[in-house]
Write a protein that holds these residues in place. Structure first.
Motif, PDB file in Angstrom:
ATOM      1  N   VAL A  55       1.039  -1.170   0.005  1.00  0.00           N
ATOM      2  CA  VAL A  55       0.023   0.135  -0.052  1.00  0.00           C
ATOM      3  C   VAL A  55       0.892   1.389   0.196  1.00  0.00           C
ATOM      4  N   SER A  56       1.949   1.115   0.874  1.00  0.00           N
ATOM      5  CA  SER A  56       2.530   2.561   0.915  1.00  0.00           C
ATOM      6  C   SER A  56       3.468   2.673  -0.443  1.00  0.00           C
ATOM      7  N   VAL A  57       3.702   1.861  -1.305  1.00  0.00           N
ATOM      8  CA  VAL A  57       4.157   2.360  -2.623  1.00  0.00           C
ATOM      9  C   VAL A  57       3.238   2.258  -3.786  1.00  0.00           C
ATOM     10  N   THR A  58       2.175   1.941  -3.233  1.00  0.00           N
ATOM     11  CA  THR A  58       1.087   1.961  -4.573  1.00  0.00           C
ATOM     12  C   THR A  58       0.183   3.142  -4.353  1.00  0.00           C
ATOM     13  N   ARG A  59      -0.123   3.360  -3.005  1.00  0.00           N
ATOM     14  CA  ARG A  59      -1.141   4.448  -2.939  1.00  0.00           C
ATOM     15  C   ARG A  59      -1.251   4.808  -1.481  1.00  0.00           C
ATOM     16  N   ARG A  60      -0.266   5.600  -1.031  1.00  0.00           N
ATOM     17  CA  ARG A  60       0.303   5.650   0.349  1.00  0.00           C
ATOM     18  C   ARG A  60      -1.021   6.253   1.200  1.00  0.00           C
ATOM     19  N   ASP A  61      -1.924   7.168   0.673  1.00  0.00           N
ATOM     20  CA  ASP A  61      -3.085   7.606   1.385  1.00  0.00           C
ATOM     21  C   ASP A  61      -4.290   6.810   1.595  1.00  0.00           C
ATOM     22  N   THR A  62      -3.998   5.415   1.131  1.00  0.00           N
ATOM     23  CA  THR A  62      -5.316   4.689   1.355  1.00  0.00           C
ATOM     24  C   THR A  62      -5.426   4.607   2.797  1.00  0.00           C
ATOM     25  N   PRO A  63      -6.595   4.429   3.187  1.00  0.00           N
ATOM     26  CA  PRO A  63      -7.314   4.346   4.701  1.00  0.00           C
ATOM     27  C   PRO A  63      -6.502   2.862   5.075  1.00  0.00           C
ATOM     28  N   VAL A  64      -5.827   3.104   6.332  1.00  0.00           N
ATOM     29  CA  VAL A  64      -5.414   1.841   6.891  1.00  0.00           C
ATOM     30  C   VAL A  64      -5.744   1.825   8.279  1.00  0.00           C
ATOM     31  N   ILE A  65      -6.591   0.774   8.742  1.00  0.00           N
ATOM     32  CA  ILE A  65      -7.263   0.771   9.927  1.00  0.00           C
ATOM     33  C   ILE A  65      -6.688  -0.151  10.711  1.00  0.00           C
ATOM     34  N   LEU A  89       2.721   5.843   6.293  1.00  0.00           N
ATOM     35  CA  LEU A  89       1.306   5.271   6.110  1.00  0.00           C
ATOM     36  C   LEU A  89       0.217   6.656   6.365  1.00  0.00           C
ATOM     37  N   SER A  90      -0.026   7.703   5.562  1.00  0.00           N
ATOM     38  CA  SER A  90      -0.466   8.741   5.894  1.00  0.00           C
ATOM     39  C   SER A  90      -1.853   8.727   6.021  1.00  0.00           C
ATOM     40  N   GLY A  91      -2.711   7.524   5.719  1.00  0.00           N
ATOM     41  CA  GLY A  91      -3.817   7.329   5.741  1.00  0.00           C
ATOM     42  C   GLY A  91      -4.438   6.343   7.028  1.00  0.00           C
ATOM     43  N   LEU A  92      -3.632   6.237   7.909  1.00  0.00           N
ATOM     44  CA  LEU A  92      -3.818   5.266   9.309  1.00  0.00           C
ATOM     45  C   LEU A  92      -4.702   5.855  10.332  1.00  0.00           C
ATOM     46  N   ARG A  93      -5.573   4.998  10.862  1.00  0.00           N
ATOM     47  CA  ARG A  93      -6.536   5.469  11.556  1.00  0.00           C
ATOM     48  C   ARG A  93      -6.567   4.324  12.537  1.00  0.00           C
TER      49      ARG A  93
END
Length: 244
Positions: A55-65, A89-93
């Motif tokens: 995810v980090s190399v494909t689309r880093r802003d993907t929400p990660v829960i 991981l900018s989308g980490l929640r």
């Protein structure tokens, strides 16, 4: 969306990407309108770093829960912080159970001793379903080899109960694929893996696994339970003996 339409979409996605690699399945799923808006749900467990890195190399802003049950190993919490920083991981929640629900249902944090299903529902399933509001589907790290109950896992499946799609990019990977990917990308291991934990959940319900045992045999050992309940198949929470 009607259930029949959702099933048709999932069948089409599986047909479209049946012969693709895990990375390709993830890349396309994150961009395919048929898959919708996706989030990665990660335990930051034994093998989680593979999908997190993809995810980090494909689309880093993907929400990660990340579900913090407040019963996790300290090593998992430290590992989660280190990976989130390293992979940016900018989308980490980070989500947790509702405080009011905890006071009402598990005030002394002993529910897991009486009813593991109820504990999982309180600390995992309910927070996750709230976090997935507005999300069309979610990405999991489940693999066929992990247990007999996952032997028929496909890349895409329908979560009947919620009307969401689940994406399993690593479904067909073998343990050596995981190790090779980690080695080639120099990814850090969860510290508990070296201590005999190939599958890592909450501390009270996870034990080491002996050589030759099912990798998930240390989860809820000696109980008639193989899944935490966050996965749905055929409209029911997966508790035992169901592919998920």
């Amino acid at each position: 969306m009607p259930q029949s339409d959702l099933t048709t979409r999932v069948h089409a996605l599986n047909d479209r990407y049946r012969h693709h690699s895990a990375v390709s399945v993830l890349e396309h799923a994150l961009r395919d309108p048929q898959a919708g808006k996706l989030a990665l749900v990660s335990s930051f467990g034994a093998e989680s770093v593979v999908l997190l890195h993809m995810v980090s190399v494909t689309r880093r802003d993907t929400p990660v829960i990340f579900i913090d049950t407040e019963m996790l190993f300290a090593e998992t919490l430290v590992y989660q912080q280190e990976l989130a920083e390293r992979l940016n991981l900018s989308g980490l929640r980070i989500i947790r159970a509702d405080a009011g629900d905890l006071r009402a249902q598990d005030p002394d944090a002993t529910l897991h001793q009486r009813d593991t299903n109820a504990c999982c529902a309180l600390r995992k399933s309910a927070p996750l379903q709230r976090a997935l509001a507005g999300i069309d589907g979610w990405i999991t790290g489940r693999k066929r080899y992990q247990s007999g109950t996952r032997a028929a896992l496909d890349f895409f499946e329908v979560e009947d109960e919620t009307g969401r799609i689940k994406v399993n990019p690593l479904a067909h990977w073998a343990p050596e694929d995981i190790r090779t990917y980690m080695d080639e990308n120099r990814l850090p291991r969860h510290p508990l893996v070296a201590r005999g934990y190939p599958s890592i959940g909450c501390m009270p319900c996870t034990t080491p696994v002996a050589p030759g045992e099912d990798p998930r045999s240390g989860r809820w050992r000696d109980q008639d339970k193989t899944e935490c309940g966050i996965h749905f198949v055929n409209g029911k929470m997966v508790r035992k003996g169901v592919s998920a």
